[in-house]
Motif scaffolding. Structure first.
Motif, PDB file in Angstrom:
ATOM      1  N   ALA A   8       8.147 -33.739 -98.263  1.00  0.00           N
ATOM      2  CA  ALA A   8       8.526 -32.793 -99.320  1.00  0.00           C
ATOM      3  C   ALA A   8       9.205 -31.567 -98.731  1.00  0.00           C
ATOM      4  CB  ALA A   8       7.283 -32.379-100.119  1.00  0.00           C
ATOM      5  N   LEU A   9       8.734 -31.131 -97.566  1.00  0.00           N
ATOM      6  CA  LEU A   9       9.358 -29.972 -96.928  1.00  0.00           C
ATOM      7  C   LEU A   9      10.792 -30.302 -96.496  1.00  0.00           C
ATOM      8  CD1 LEU A   9       9.123 -27.090 -95.906  1.00  0.00           C
ATOM      9  CD2 LEU A   9       8.137 -27.984 -93.781  1.00  0.00           C
ATOM     10  N   VAL A  10      10.997 -31.502 -95.947  1.00  0.00           N
ATOM     11  CA  VAL A  10      12.353 -31.926 -95.563  1.00  0.00           C
ATOM     12  C   VAL A  10      13.287 -31.853 -96.767  1.00  0.00           C
ATOM     13  CG1 VAL A  10      13.754 -33.911 -94.893  1.00  0.00           C
ATOM     14  CG2 VAL A  10      11.677 -33.385 -93.626  1.00  0.00           C
ATOM     15  N   ALA A  38      16.400 -29.255 -97.400  1.00  0.00           N
ATOM     16  CA  ALA A  38      17.738 -29.827 -97.547  1.00  0.00           C
ATOM     17  C   ALA A  38      18.377 -29.376 -98.848  1.00  0.00           C
ATOM     18  CB  ALA A  38      17.659 -31.352 -97.505  1.00  0.00           C
ATOM     19  N   GLY A  39      17.549 -29.206 -99.878  1.00  0.00           N
ATOM     20  CA  GLY A  39      18.073 -28.819-101.183  1.00  0.00           C
ATOM     21  C   GLY A  39      18.630 -27.414-101.232  1.00  0.00           C
ATOM     22  N   GLU A  49      16.456 -17.759 -97.764  1.00  0.00           N
ATOM     23  CA  GLU A  49      15.682 -17.719 -96.526  1.00  0.00           C
ATOM     24  C   GLU A  49      14.207 -17.457 -96.804  1.00  0.00           C
ATOM     25  OE1 GLU A  49      15.469 -14.860 -92.607  1.00  0.00           O
ATOM     26  OE2 GLU A  49      17.449 -15.359 -93.413  1.00  0.00           O
ATOM     27  N   ALA A  50      13.941 -16.498 -97.702  1.00  0.00           N
ATOM     28  CA  ALA A  50      12.549 -16.180 -98.038  1.00  0.00           C
ATOM     29  C   ALA A  50      11.853 -17.387 -98.660  1.00  0.00           C
ATOM     30  CB  ALA A  50      12.506 -14.993 -98.997  1.00  0.00           C
ATOM     31  N   GLN A  51      12.554 -18.084 -99.565  1.00  0.00           N
ATOM     32  CA  GLN A  51      11.967 -19.252-100.208  1.00  0.00           C
ATOM     33  C   GLN A  51      11.670 -20.344 -99.184  1.00  0.00           C
ATOM     34  OE1 GLN A  51      11.154 -19.913-103.803  1.00  0.00           O
ATOM     35  NE2 GLN A  51       9.998 -21.192-102.387  1.00  0.00           N
ATOM     36  N   ALA A  52      12.580 -20.537 -98.239  1.00  0.00           N
ATOM     37  CA  ALA A  52      12.387 -21.562 -97.219  1.00  0.00           C
ATOM     38  C   ALA A  52      11.139 -21.279 -96.379  1.00  0.00           C
ATOM     39  CB  ALA A  52      13.618 -21.644 -96.324  1.00  0.00           C
ATOM     40  N   TRP A  53      10.947 -20.031 -95.986  1.00  0.00           N
ATOM     41  CA  TRP A  53       9.775 -19.697 -95.180  1.00  0.00           C
ATOM     42  C   TRP A  53       8.494 -19.806 -95.990  1.00  0.00           C
ATOM     43  CZ3 TRP A  53       9.820 -20.114 -90.269  1.00  0.00           C
ATOM     44  CH2 TRP A  53      10.967 -19.831 -89.522  1.00  0.00           C
ATOM     45  N   ILE A  54       8.563 -19.537 -97.294  1.00  0.00           N
ATOM     46  CA  ILE A  54       7.392 -19.721 -98.160  1.00  0.00           C
ATOM     47  C   ILE A  54       6.990 -21.196 -98.172  1.00  0.00           C
ATOM     48  CG2 ILE A  54       6.619 -19.722-100.576  1.00  0.00           C
ATOM     49  CD1 ILE A  54       8.238 -17.113-100.919  1.00  0.00           C
ATOM     50  N   TRP A  55       7.994 -22.087 -98.299  1.00  0.00           N
ATOM     51  CA  TRP A  55       7.701 -23.514 -98.294  1.00  0.00           C
ATOM     52  C   TRP A  55       7.119 -23.960 -96.964  1.00  0.00           C
ATOM     53  CZ3 TRP A  55      13.010 -24.722-100.880  1.00  0.00           C
ATOM     54  CH2 TRP A  55      12.870 -24.623-102.268  1.00  0.00           C
ATOM     55  N   VAL A  56       7.637 -23.425 -95.870  1.00  0.00           N
ATOM     56  CA  VAL A  56       7.101 -23.768 -94.551  1.00  0.00           C
ATOM     57  C   VAL A  56       5.642 -23.331 -94.443  1.00  0.00           C
ATOM     58  CG1 VAL A  56       7.203 -23.163 -92.100  1.00  0.00           C
ATOM     59  CG2 VAL A  56       9.284 -23.832 -93.300  1.00  0.00           C
ATOM     60  N   ARG A  93      -5.751 -31.165 -90.374  1.00  0.00           N
ATOM     61  CA  ARG A  93      -5.818 -31.147 -88.908  1.00  0.00           C
ATOM     62  C   ARG A  93      -4.733 -32.001 -88.260  1.00  0.00           C
ATOM     63  NH1 ARG A  93     -12.356 -31.144 -87.574  1.00  0.00           N
ATOM     64  NH2 ARG A  93     -12.839 -29.335 -88.896  1.00  0.00           N
ATOM     65  N   ASP A  94      -3.607 -32.071 -88.919  1.00  0.00           N
ATOM     66  CA  ASP A  94      -2.463 -32.789 -88.352  1.00  0.00           C
ATOM     67  C   ASP A  94      -1.205 -32.149 -88.919  1.00  0.00           C
ATOM     68  OD1 ASP A  94      -0.447 -34.470 -87.542  1.00  0.00           O
ATOM     69  OD2 ASP A  94      -1.543 -36.308 -87.965  1.00  0.00           O
ATOM     70  N   PRO A  95      -0.437 -31.432 -88.098  1.00  0.00           N
ATOM     71  CA  PRO A  95       0.743 -30.735 -88.626  1.00  0.00           C
ATOM     72  C   PRO A  95       1.923 -31.645 -88.912  1.00  0.00           C
ATOM     73  CG  PRO A  95       0.591 -30.419 -86.270  1.00  0.00           C
ATOM     74  CD  PRO A  95      -0.639 -31.174 -86.670  1.00  0.00           C
ATOM     75  N   GLY A  96       1.831 -32.943 -88.547  1.00  0.00           N
ATOM     76  CA  GLY A  96       2.965 -33.826 -88.776  1.00  0.00           C
ATOM     77  C   GLY A  96       4.225 -33.268 -88.129  1.00  0.00           C
ATOM     78  N   THR A  97       5.301 -33.197 -88.910  1.00  0.00           N
ATOM     79  CA  THR A  97       6.553 -32.626 -88.395  1.00  0.00           C
ATOM     80  C   THR A  97       6.797 -31.220 -88.933  1.00  0.00           C
ATOM     81  OG1 THR A  97       7.928 -33.495 -90.200  1.00  0.00           O
ATOM     82  CG2 THR A  97       7.552 -34.936 -88.297  1.00  0.00           C
ATOM     83  N   VAL A  98       5.787 -30.627 -89.566  1.00  0.00           N
ATOM     84  CA  VAL A  98       5.975 -29.321 -90.194  1.00  0.00           C
ATOM     85  C   VAL A  98       6.370 -28.267 -89.167  1.00  0.00           C
ATOM     86  CG1 VAL A  98       4.834 -27.436 -91.419  1.00  0.00           C
ATOM     87  CG2 VAL A  98       4.476 -29.793 -92.165  1.00  0.00           C
ATOM     88  N   VAL A  99       5.725 -28.273 -88.013  1.00  0.00           N
ATOM     89  CA  VAL A  99       6.017 -27.265 -86.988  1.00  0.00           C
ATOM     90  C   VAL A  99       7.459 -27.415 -86.508  1.00  0.00           C
ATOM     91  CG1 VAL A  99       5.442 -26.419 -84.694  1.00  0.00           C
ATOM     92  CG2 VAL A  99       3.620 -27.056 -86.277  1.00  0.00           C
ATOM     93  N   ARG A 100       7.878 -28.656 -86.289  1.00  0.00           N
ATOM     94  CA  ARG A 100       9.258 -28.884 -85.849  1.00  0.00           C
ATOM     95  C   ARG A 100      10.248 -28.390 -86.910  1.00  0.00           C
ATOM     96  NH1 ARG A 100      12.017 -34.195 -85.571  1.00  0.00           N
ATOM     97  NH2 ARG A 100       9.970 -35.157 -85.730  1.00  0.00           N
TER      98      ARG A 100
END
Length: 512
Positions: A168-170, A174-175, A186-193, A204-211
């Motif tokens: 969902a973050l990807v 992208a959207g 930019e603010a919205q993107a960081w909120i989603w992150v 307890r698993d960040p998946g690809t969120v950190v990347r």
């Protein structure tokens, strides 16, 4: 559980484990064996199809992922036949597949498989695993499906929830890619992150969120944020593939900052962590780390580029042409001649940097390093707003140099002002180059307070007479001040003097 169930389950676990170890061939072999073992068993077919959809998503096979996920969901939705009543659905059995009944009536493995298939279906439908143009409606529907899985409280769906959160973050990022340059975007993107990190940390698993957070830092020019996210997760025990990617990104950030020790350390770690991995996307990350480490003093940059070319077949490089260009950019920054960099790109990507914007951005940099004029159309083709922040600044630096060379000094100053804004939160080599260019465009001009007051009004287009009246002095005094300013600035006319001062103001220079 029957022996067939157990053997099939073991093969599916082995398929996923092999992927995480970087053994793609082993993954497909295990899936093929599990598929053969499942035969006509409906439950096992659902489990195998779901796992195949996950593997296809990871391998970026969007069409195959969509097909496997669709088959899995269709099979799970078929009503089971009650004994003696062919074709009649039995609600309790149907709900066992769909996960709609109470916990005691559900099959954890099937519920998890159906959730995984839902995630794969949404990712393929929304375009998260393909390079094609994404449709807003498809993205919105896919994100809604992913959010439904991500926020589920079912403990059996942990793996699917992590995939849904990251997927969902990807799609969300992208959207709004085109809007990332605005403060709101930019603010919205960081909120989603932040939201995705909170959800993933609960599991307890960040998946690809950190990347993805680090990538967002690159796109928006937020070096400190990117660095903090990379280091927050870099030493955690995680899947090796993701570890390699994060180590390389940390090396890249350190290189941009000018921290050679860190760049060398993380680059070498990325390369070492990739041993035995046969996934192209992981290998190009790792060998990009090797190029960065070499540029930071760990060896020969030329040798590191050759190793990068050999790290995966050409077909693998073709899936990640941007990584090859990043390696080339590091080599250019390290002082390697443009001719050698072109040779590296030709050998690694015989088909060239096929994406028009990427090709144009590379040509801008290479032609400038070769001392050749850069066609203005290349700057337009580079699609500057969609490039990573440091790359945007690099392209603007070249355009400023080209404009200055042709006498368009004020236009060059505008480019430098934009570049400075883009990298204002990106300390390191790019910002240093911008500031050095600013100094060349706006050299310091000595002057007394009285002369500066005259200059301020001259820039407004005032005549000597008007300036004299405003300052309460004679026209002769104004003329003396203007002559002194012309001599000090090396300009030949009032117009040229005024233009120089306007550029200095545009760039925010202060010599007072």
């Amino acid at each position: 559980m029957t022996s067939v169930d157990a053997r099939c389950g073991h093969l599916l676990q082995d398929a996923r484990a092999r992927w995480l170890l970087g053994d793609a061939a082993g993954t497909w072999a295990a899936l093929a064996q599990a598929e053969e073992l499942a035969g006509a068993d409906r439950r096992l077919q659902i489990l195998v199809l779901a796992e195949r959809s996950v593997a296809c998503v990871r391998a970026e096979r969007a069409t195959e992922a969509l097909a496997a996920a669709s088959q899995c969901l269709a099979l799970a939705a078929e009503p089971a036949e009650a004994p003696g009543a062919a074709g009649q659905p039995r609600p309790a059995e149907r709900d066992r597949w769909l996960g709609e009944a109470g916990p005691s009536a559900q099959d954890d493995a099937v519920r998890a498989a159906v959730a995984d298939a839902r995630v794969s279906h949404a990712l393929a439908r929304g375009g998260a695993i393909s390079a094609g143009r994404r449709k807003e409606e498809a993205i919105a529907e896919a994100v809604a499906d992913l959010d439904a899985v991500a926020t589920s409280g079912d403990p059996a769906l942990v793996g699917a929830r992590i995939r849904a959160i990251t997927g969902a973050l990807v799609l969300r990022l992208a959207g709004i890619e085109a809007d990332l340059g605005s403060g709101h975007g930019e603010a919205q993107a960081w909120i989603w992150v932040s939201r995705a990190r909170v959800l993933s940390e609960q599991l307890r698993d960040p998946g690809t969120v950190v990347r993805q957070a680090v990538d967002l830092g690159f796109h928006t020019g937020q070096w400190a944020r990117a660095w903090d996210h990379a280091l927050s997760d870099i030493d955690r025990d995680k899947h090796r593939n993701e570890q390699v990617a994060l180590l390389t990104k940390a090396a890249q950030l350190a290189w941009e900052r000018g921290w050679e020790d860190h760049a060398r350390h993380y680059g070498q770690q990325a390369l070492a962590a990739s041993v035995g991995v046969d996934l192209p996307w992981v290998r190009v990350y790792a060998y990009l780390g090797g190029v960065i480490a070499a540029a930071a003093g760990a060896g020969s940059v030329e040798a590191a580029l050759r190793a990068y070319t050999r790290c995966t077949p050409r077909a693998g490089h073709a899936t990640r042409p941007n990584r090859a260009w990043l390696a080339a950019q590091v080599a250019l920054d390290a002082g390697l001649p443009a001719a050698q960099v072109r040779t590296f790109l030709d050998q690694t990507l015989p088909g060239g940097l096929e994406h028009p914007a990427l090709h144009a951005a590379a040509e801008v940099q290479l032609r400038h390093r070769e001392g050749r004029p850069v066609d203005p159309d290349l700057f337009k083709a580079a699609d500057i707003p969609r490039q990573l922040a440091p790359e945007r600044a690099r392209i603007l630096l070249v355009r400023a140099a080209e404009r200055s060379r042709t006498g368009l000094h004020t236009a060059a100053a505008q480019d430098l002002a934009r570049a400075r804004t883009i990298v204002r939160h990106w300390p390191g080599r790019v910002l240093q180059r911008v500031e050095a260019a600013v100094e060349q465009v706006t050299p310091s001009v000595p002057g007394t307070p009285a002369q500066r007051r005259v200059l301020g009004l001259l820039v407004e287009g005032w005549s000597n007479r008007d300036i004299a009246e405003r300052l309460g002095c004679s026209q002769r005094t104004v003329a003396v001040h203007v002559s002194a300013l012309l001599a000090a600035s090396g300009t030949a006319s009032r117009t040229e003097l005024a233009g120089q001062e306007l550029r200095r103001r545009l760039l925010g220079s202060d010599y007072g």
